[in-house]
Design an enzyme around this catalytic site. Structure first.
Site, PDB file in Angstrom:
ATOM      1  N   LEU A 240      49.810 119.336  61.535  1.00  0.00           N
ATOM      2  CA  LEU A 240      48.725 118.404  61.839  1.00  0.00           C
ATOM      3  C   LEU A 240      47.950 118.139  60.557  1.00  0.00           C
ATOM      4  CD1 LEU A 240      47.411 119.625  65.311  1.00  0.00           C
ATOM      5  CD2 LEU A 240      49.418 118.249  64.744  1.00  0.00           C
ATOM      6  N   ASP A 241      48.275 117.032  59.917  1.00  0.00           N
ATOM      7  CA  ASP A 241      47.711 116.704  58.612  1.00  0.00           C
ATOM      8  C   ASP A 241      46.246 116.310  58.724  1.00  0.00           C
ATOM      9  OD1 ASP A 241      47.946 115.856  55.724  1.00  0.00           O
ATOM     10  OD2 ASP A 241      47.436 113.928  56.640  1.00  0.00           O
ATOM     11  N   ALA A 242      45.416 116.915  57.874  1.00  0.00           N
ATOM     12  CA  ALA A 242      43.990 116.550  57.759  1.00  0.00           C
ATOM     13  C   ALA A 242      43.278 116.542  59.097  1.00  0.00           C
ATOM     14  CB  ALA A 242      43.858 115.187  57.073  1.00  0.00           C
ATOM     15  N   VAL A 243      43.690 117.400  59.997  1.00  0.00           N
ATOM     16  CA  VAL A 243      43.167 117.355  61.364  1.00  0.00           C
ATOM     17  C   VAL A 243      41.685 117.728  61.440  1.00  0.00           C
ATOM     18  CG1 VAL A 243      43.812 119.725  61.968  1.00  0.00           C
ATOM     19  CG2 VAL A 243      43.747 117.972  63.756  1.00  0.00           C
TER      20      VAL A 243
END
Length: 586
Positions: A240-243
């Site tokens: 989960l990128d940059a969540v």
């Protein structure tokens, strides 16, 4: 209706109530829960996920790579990547994280135009599926934002669906946004001409990466559909990128908000019911304590990036002093069963400095930065309070970062580099190795010049025949590093005491020796991991590390046998020993 399905409905309903409790426009929570369950095709679910189950073992090691990190003329890069994996990683690395392989406009893939397609320059979905059949596949879910040239944003500007209500607008562009935490120095708001006039939309990272508005449940439904699509294509691990930046609320920092955490819990629930062995990893490049919060109570991320490890370990090895690494390690809570740390020391980005905040003093960070710059590194900045800029990350290839110490380059570069990986491979957690570390790639100054982006320094694209030639010649740095890392990974993969959730205790051996003890879950095996982090010989008595005198001890790396715990041990500069009472081999 099965009991498992009823429980799933209750869980999803609860998550949504928490997420949308302050959003007046969302009133049909039950209907939304049913829609999400249907999108994930869970209407016939019969079994509940087993809680606190570890979906990993000591045999797991993840290679981190772009889809085109290795290329060959006349062949799609994903084909070439699979050839590299089969030739150089088969039996060594069982999982691969392919960084965003979707059509994009900037940030080397993280400004996604179409989340459901494969970038034609890389290959197609069948290539992704071929890799997923032979290696456990980790994919990015770039959930915080999309490209300003995506169909969604084009529709937003034109007032069409889907997209017209997908983005965060600021009615008052002069509103006080000073509390908002920023990872970049660009203006937060992007002026955008639409059919309804000039709008100002939220852009946490860049004006080509427009933040999505999760207060609109349609955005959430779109991403649940994307997750289902990835599962169908063989993705088993979701990054989960940059969540951390997901939910925006004026008057707050807009990072790590309650709604963000609850959204991660919701996605975990849906993914676990859809595929019980699938894993969520949160990518949250933030201070250590905030990062740890994404474990929740073993009900949020399965794994979190151990972001503090890279700056602390590099600092240790260039100073020859492990006090800060040791202090941090002693403060880290053991991961509960069903959760694990994701350990890495090099990535496509750089050495993050926010995770070192509160762990290294400002003057130590300055020394770290200055040393890395002297080794060819670059510094990327972020906007901080008061209109000032602060260092955000150091951009440098890890091989070059460890070429010397604060005194300058020396002859111990390869040994220091291997020492860093030996420490990382021994620690509690799942190891991730960047492809450019596995093959000892140096700084790519030409790529920085060509792209005008600091991060490009550690995003080299190898011509596969040239890489093969470099790896076949015994005298090259590439072959020397590859052989030594390959051996360490092979040893690690069969030791029960290196299970990601095996017990870990810190050893107190002074500041030039960094040590920790691992004990297998079944308590049959102990491994004492000791590394000389200095450029001078270090001496120790085996009795100082509490070895049991009646056991026979062996160093797994050198194969040295210790007949008595009264023996002395001399560690050469940057040498690591893995001393065990129960060596396990294939």
């Amino acid at each position: 209706m099965s009991h498992a399905f009823e429980l799933l409905q209750q869980k999803v309903h609860h998550h949504l109530e928490v997420i949308y409790q302050s959003v007046d426009s969302v009133d049909d929570i039950t209907g939304l829960a049913d829609e999400l369950i249907n999108v994930m095709r869970l209407a016939q679910v019969q079994e509940e996920p087993v809680p606190h189950q570890n979906h990993w073992s000591q045999s797991d090691c993840i290679l981190i790579t772009y889809g085109d990190s290795v290329k060959m003329e006349g062949e799609k890069p994903l084909h070439t990547l699979l050839s590299f994996l089969d030739q150089y990683c088969n039996g060594l690395i069982n999982s691969v994280h392919i960084l965003p392989f979707f059509p994009y406009t900037s940030d080397d893939g993280f400004a996604v135009m179409n989340f459901s397609a494969v970038n034609e320059a890389l290959g197609e979905w069948s290539d992704i599926e071929d890799i997923s059949k032979r290696y456990r596949l980790m994919s990015d879910l770039v959930i915080n934002h999309c490209s300003s040239r995506s169909m969604w944003f084009e529709n937003y500007k034109a007032g069409r669906h889907p997209g017209r209500d997908f983005f965060v607008e600021m009615e008052d562009p002069d509103a006080d946004l000073r509390a908002v935490v920023r990872p970049r120095t660009s203006p937060l708001l992007r002026p955008t001409e639409t059919v309804e006039g000039m709008k100002h939309v939220w852009c946490t990272f860049s004006h080509d990466q427009v933040d999505l508005d999760f207060k609109n449940p349609t955005v959430l439904k779109e991403f649940v559909g994307i997750i289902r699509h990835y599962l169908d294509r063989g993705v088993n691990i979701f990054r989960l990128d940059a969540v951390a930046f997901l939910w925006k609320e004026l008057g707050t920092s807009c990072i790590n908000l309650l709604e963000t955490h609850e959204t991660v819990r919701l996605l975990r629930t849906l993914i676990e019911y859809a595929q019980p062995d699938a894993v969520i990893i949160t990518e949250t490049n933030i201070p250590n304590r905030e990062n740890l919060s994404y474990f929740g109570n073993a009900n949020e991320a399965h794994c979190i990036y151990n972001f503090s490890l890279p700056p602390l370990l590099v600092n240790t090895l260039i100073t020859g002093d492990c006090r800060y690494l040791k202090q941090w390690q002693m403060s880290m809570p053991p991961a509960q069963n069903g959760t694990a740390y994701f350990n890495f020391i090099a990535s496509h980005d750089g050495i993050g400095l926010r995770p070192a905040e509160g762990l290294l003093q400002d003057d130590e960070i300055d020394v770290l930065i200055n040393t890395m710059q002297s080794f060819g590194g670059r510094v990327s900045w972020r906007a901080a309070e008061g209109g000032k800029n602060k260092p955000y990350e150091i951009n440098i290839a890890l091989f070059d970062a460890l070429q010397g110490t604060i005194k300058g380059p020396d002859r111990w570069g390869i040994d220091r580099f291997i020492c860093a990986h030996a420490i990382m491979l021994g620690l509690e957690g799942i190891p991730g190795i960047y492809i450019h570390s596995l093959v000892a790639t140096s700084n790519d100054y030409e790529r920085v010049k060509h792209t005008n982006h600091n991060r490009a320094i550690n995003r080299h694209q190898w011509d596969y025949p040239k890489l093969t030639e470099a790896l076949e010649q015994s005298h090259t740095q590439h072959r020397k590093v590859y052989d030594r890392l390959k051996r360490l990974i092979a040893i690690r993969s069969v030791q029960e005491a290196f299970h990601p959730n095996a017990t870990q205790f810190t050893l107190h051996l002074g500041y030039q020796l960094f040590g920790f003890w691992r004990q297998s879950i079944n308590r049959r095996q102990s491994i004492f991991c000791i590394s000389n982090v200095s450029d001078q010989e270090q001496h120790i008595l085996l009795s100082e590390i509490n070895l049991i005198g009646t056991d026979r001890w062996i160093d797994l790396i050198s194969n040295s046998v210790f007949e008595s715990i009264e023996e002395g041990l001399t560690l050469q500069p940057y040498q690591t020993v893995w001393i065990t009472n129960t060596p396990i081999s294939d």
